[in-house]
Design a protein around this motif. Structure first.
Motif, PDB file in Angstrom:
ATOM      1  N   LEU A   1       7.543  16.973   0.917  1.00 15.00           N
ATOM      2  CA  LEU A   1       6.467  16.818   1.890  1.00 15.00           C
ATOM      3  C   LEU A   1       5.421  17.902   1.684  1.00 15.00           C
ATOM      4  N   GLU A   2       4.175  17.484   1.611  1.00 13.54           N
ATOM      5  CA  GLU A   2       3.047  18.407   1.543  1.00 13.54           C
ATOM      6  C   GLU A   2       2.153  18.083   2.732  1.00 13.54           C
ATOM      7  N   GLY A   3       2.302  18.857   3.813  1.00 15.24           N
ATOM      8  CA  GLY A   3       1.691  18.470   5.076  1.00 15.24           C
ATOM      9  C   GLY A   3       2.440  17.267   5.613  1.00 15.24           C
ATOM     10  N   ASP A   4       1.714  16.171   5.843  1.00 14.71           N
ATOM     11  CA  ASP A   4       2.377  14.939   6.280  1.00 14.71           C
ATOM     12  C   ASP A   4       2.402  13.896   5.168  1.00 14.71           C
ATOM     13  N   GLN A   5       2.149  14.342   3.931  1.00 14.29           N
ATOM     14  CA  GLN A   5       2.082  13.443   2.784  1.00 14.29           C
ATOM     15  C   GLN A   5       3.276  13.661   1.862  1.00 14.29           C
ATOM     16  N   VAL A   6       3.913  12.566   1.430  1.00 16.62           N
ATOM     17  CA  VAL A   6       4.983  12.665   0.442  1.00 16.62           C
ATOM     18  C   VAL A   6       4.341  12.820  -0.932  1.00 16.62           C
ATOM     19  N   SER A   7       4.677  13.905  -1.619  1.00 16.05           N
ATOM     20  CA  SER A   7       4.064  14.220  -2.905  1.00 16.05           C
ATOM     21  C   SER A   7       5.143  14.449  -3.952  1.00 16.05           C
ATOM     22  N   GLY A   8       4.722  14.863  -5.153  1.00 15.76           N
ATOM     23  CA  GLY A   8       5.668  15.198  -6.205  1.00 15.76           C
ATOM     24  C   GLY A   8       5.490  14.371  -7.461  1.00 15.76           C
ATOM     25  N   ILE A   9       6.120  14.829  -8.535  1.00 22.62           N
ATOM     26  CA  ILE A   9       5.991  14.186  -9.844  1.00 22.62           C
ATOM     27  C   ILE A   9       6.494  12.747  -9.807  1.00 22.62           C
ATOM     28  N   ALA A  10       7.703  12.550  -9.277  1.00 27.11           N
ATOM     29  CA  ALA A  10       8.260  11.195  -9.210  1.00 27.11           C
ATOM     30  C   ALA A  10       7.478  10.338  -8.221  1.00 27.11           C
ATOM     31  N   THR A  11       7.044  10.948  -7.129  1.00 28.89           N
ATOM     32  CA  THR A  11       6.275  10.214  -6.124  1.00 28.89           C
ATOM     33  C   THR A  11       4.998   9.640  -6.721  1.00 28.89           C
ATOM     34  N   GLU A  12       4.313  10.437  -7.532  1.00 30.35           N
ATOM     35  CA  GLU A  12       3.082   9.962  -8.165  1.00 30.35           C
ATOM     36  C   GLU A  12       3.365   8.756  -9.062  1.00 30.35           C
ATOM     37  N   ARG A  13       4.472   8.808  -9.781  1.00 29.05           N
ATOM     38  CA  ARG A  13       4.835   7.688 -10.650  1.00 29.05           C
ATOM     39  C   ARG A  13       5.115   6.433  -9.817  1.00 29.05           C
ATOM     40  N   VAL A  14       5.832   6.601  -8.716  1.00 30.06           N
ATOM     41  CA  VAL A  14       6.138   5.459  -7.845  1.00 30.06           C
ATOM     42  C   VAL A  14       4.856   4.881  -7.249  1.00 30.06           C
ATOM     43  N   ARG A  15       3.967   5.747  -6.790  1.00 29.06           N
ATOM     44  CA  ARG A  15       2.689   5.269  -6.234  1.00 29.06           C
ATOM     45  C   ARG A  15       1.908   4.483  -7.286  1.00 29.06           C
ATOM     46  N   ASN A  16       1.911   4.966  -8.522  1.00 23.15           N
ATOM     47  CA  ASN A  16       1.194   4.277  -9.595  1.00 23.15           C
ATOM     48  C   ASN A  16       1.748   2.875  -9.820  1.00 23.15           C
ATOM     49  N   ILE A  17       3.072   2.758  -9.816  1.00 20.25           N
ATOM     50  CA  ILE A  17       3.707   1.450 -10.028  1.00 20.25           C
ATOM     51  C   ILE A  17       3.314   0.480  -8.917  1.00 20.25           C
ATOM     52  N   ILE A  18       3.415   0.936  -7.684  1.00 16.24           N
ATOM     53  CA  ILE A  18       3.120   0.068  -6.542  1.00 16.24           C
ATOM     54  C   ILE A  18       1.650  -0.346  -6.538  1.00 16.24           C
ATOM     55  N   SER A  19       0.765   0.601  -6.806  1.00 17.93           N
ATOM     56  CA  SER A  19      -0.665   0.296  -6.841  1.00 17.93           C
ATOM     57  C   SER A  19      -0.994  -0.672  -7.971  1.00 17.93           C
ATOM     58  N   HIS A  20      -0.421  -0.437  -9.152  1.00 16.29           N
ATOM     59  CA  HIS A  20      -0.689  -1.296 -10.309  1.00 16.29           C
ATOM     60  C   HIS A  20      -0.173  -2.713 -10.075  1.00 16.29           C
ATOM     61  N   ALA A  21       0.865  -2.836  -9.251  1.00 15.61           N
ATOM     62  CA  ALA A  21       1.417  -4.156  -8.923  1.00 15.61           C
ATOM     63  C   ALA A  21       0.596  -4.869  -7.850  1.00 15.61           C
ATOM     64  N   GLY A  22      -0.423  -4.193  -7.323  1.00 14.57           N
ATOM     65  CA  GLY A  22      -1.254  -4.791  -6.289  1.00 14.57           C
ATOM     66  C   GLY A  22      -0.587  -4.831  -4.933  1.00 14.57           C
ATOM     67  N   LEU A  23       0.322  -3.885  -4.696  1.00  9.06           N
ATOM     68  CA  LEU A  23       1.074  -3.835  -3.448  1.00  9.06           C
ATOM     69  C   LEU A  23       0.732  -2.570  -2.677  1.00  9.06           C
ATOM     70  N   THR A  24       1.159  -2.524  -1.435  1.00  7.23           N
ATOM     71  CA  THR A  24       0.985  -1.335  -0.613  1.00  7.23           C
ATOM     72  C   THR A  24       2.345  -0.905  -0.086  1.00  7.23           C
ATOM     73  N   ALA A  25       2.456   0.370   0.267  1.00  8.09           N
ATOM     74  CA  ALA A  25       3.748   0.871   0.738  1.00  8.09           C
ATOM     75  C   ALA A  25       3.567   2.095   1.615  1.00  8.09           C
ATOM     76  N   GLU A  26       4.520   2.269   2.515  1.00  5.49           N
ATOM     77  CA  GLU A  26       4.617   3.469   3.337  1.00  5.49           C
ATOM     78  C   GLU A  26       5.778   4.305   2.799  1.00  5.49           C
ATOM     79  N   PHE A  27       5.543   5.604   2.614  1.00  4.96           N
ATOM     80  CA  PHE A  27       6.567   6.497   2.071  1.00  4.96           C
ATOM     81  C   PHE A  27       7.210   7.295   3.205  1.00  4.96           C
ATOM     82  N   LYS A  28       8.545   7.378   3.164  1.00  4.64           N
ATOM     83  CA  LYS A  28       9.276   8.102   4.199  1.00  4.64           C
ATOM     84  C   LYS A  28      10.350   8.980   3.563  1.00  4.64           C
ATOM     85  N   ILE A  29      10.475  10.211   4.050  1.00  8.23           N
ATOM     86  CA  ILE A  29      11.502  11.140   3.566  1.00  8.23           C
ATOM     87  C   ILE A  29      12.605  11.276   4.613  1.00  8.23           C
TER      88      ILE A  29
END
Length: 238
Positions: free
Chosen positions: A40-68
């Protein structure tokens, strides 16, 4: 008349595009704190793996909410919802058929760690843990491995909600060892109020060198699973 036709056309366009967006599945992605891969960085889920996951979801044309959450709860949540994903998870025989495996997002080479001042802890090549106590997070592969080495919860195995709890128990001397990737010592030690020099690697655990994945609930819509897997391939993640 033309004005009324223009308004009607605009309304039809809004309805059609609104319907398209409404039909785009919104996903929920669960993970645990494990810097620098996910945190967690503030109220945002961040990190190396997180960025990769966000890229996959965005490239697939989908949206998602991240929870820790603590790992065991994250696992419970992902198995309860057909629109849920989880990372960074090792693909074990016990898990393989329960999830759809989207793409690798991290790699962990786990080792046995202790406080640097504990010169009394010496292990043989068989990693005999007799006489030692350990902490591990519930539901993690480290917990399973420690059980195979003869440790038992409530006796010499303290089962924690998350990795920071394990570090805290090591810090205060409740347990002798924990299981962690040496590459994560600096980042995680800081969160636990320690310095990297306070920790030493006792011995590597070859059985716990694993590739960790983004995985989906086993009942997720196959079309969504395919979109995610195709996106991962197109991004070069598989």
């Amino acid at each position: 008349m033309k004005f009324r036709q223009l308004i009607s056309s605009f309304c039809l366009f809004a309805l059609s595009t609104g319907g398209a967006f409404a039909n785009t599945p919104s996903l929920v992605v669960y993970t645990e704190v494990s810097p620098p891969y996910q945190y967690l960085e503030g109220d945002q889920v961040s990190g190396i793996a997180t960025e990769r996951v966000r890229n996959i979801i965005s490239h697939a044309g989908l949206t998602a909410e991240f929870k820790i959450y603590p790992w065991a709860r994250a696992m419970l949540n992902v198995e309860r919802s057909s629109r849920a994903l989880i990372y960074s998870m090792a693909k074990t025989p016990q898990r393989e058929d329960r999830f759809h495996w989207i793409a690798p997002v991290a790699r962990f080479d786990l080792s046995i760690l202790s406080l640097a001042k504990r010169n009394d802890i010496q292990l043989d090549s068989q990693l005999n843990l007799n006489g030692l106590s350990a902490a591990a997070q519930r539901g993690d592969i480290a917990e399973s491995w420690l059980v195979t080495k003869g440790l038992r919860e409530g006796k010499d195995l303290l089962v924690c909600a998350d990795i920071l709890c394990s570090w805290e128990q090591l810090k205060v001397g409740t347990v002798d060892i924990i299981i962690e990737d040496p590459d994560l010592i600096e980042a995680t030690a800081e969160l636990a109020g320690l310095q990297a020099g306070d920790i030493k690697v006792v011995q590597a655990v070859p059985a716990l060198s694993v590739v960790a994945y983004l995985a989906a609930n086993g009942d997720m819509d196959p079309e969504i699973v395919e979109r995610l897997q195709v996106a991962a391939r197109e991004l070069g993640y598989q």
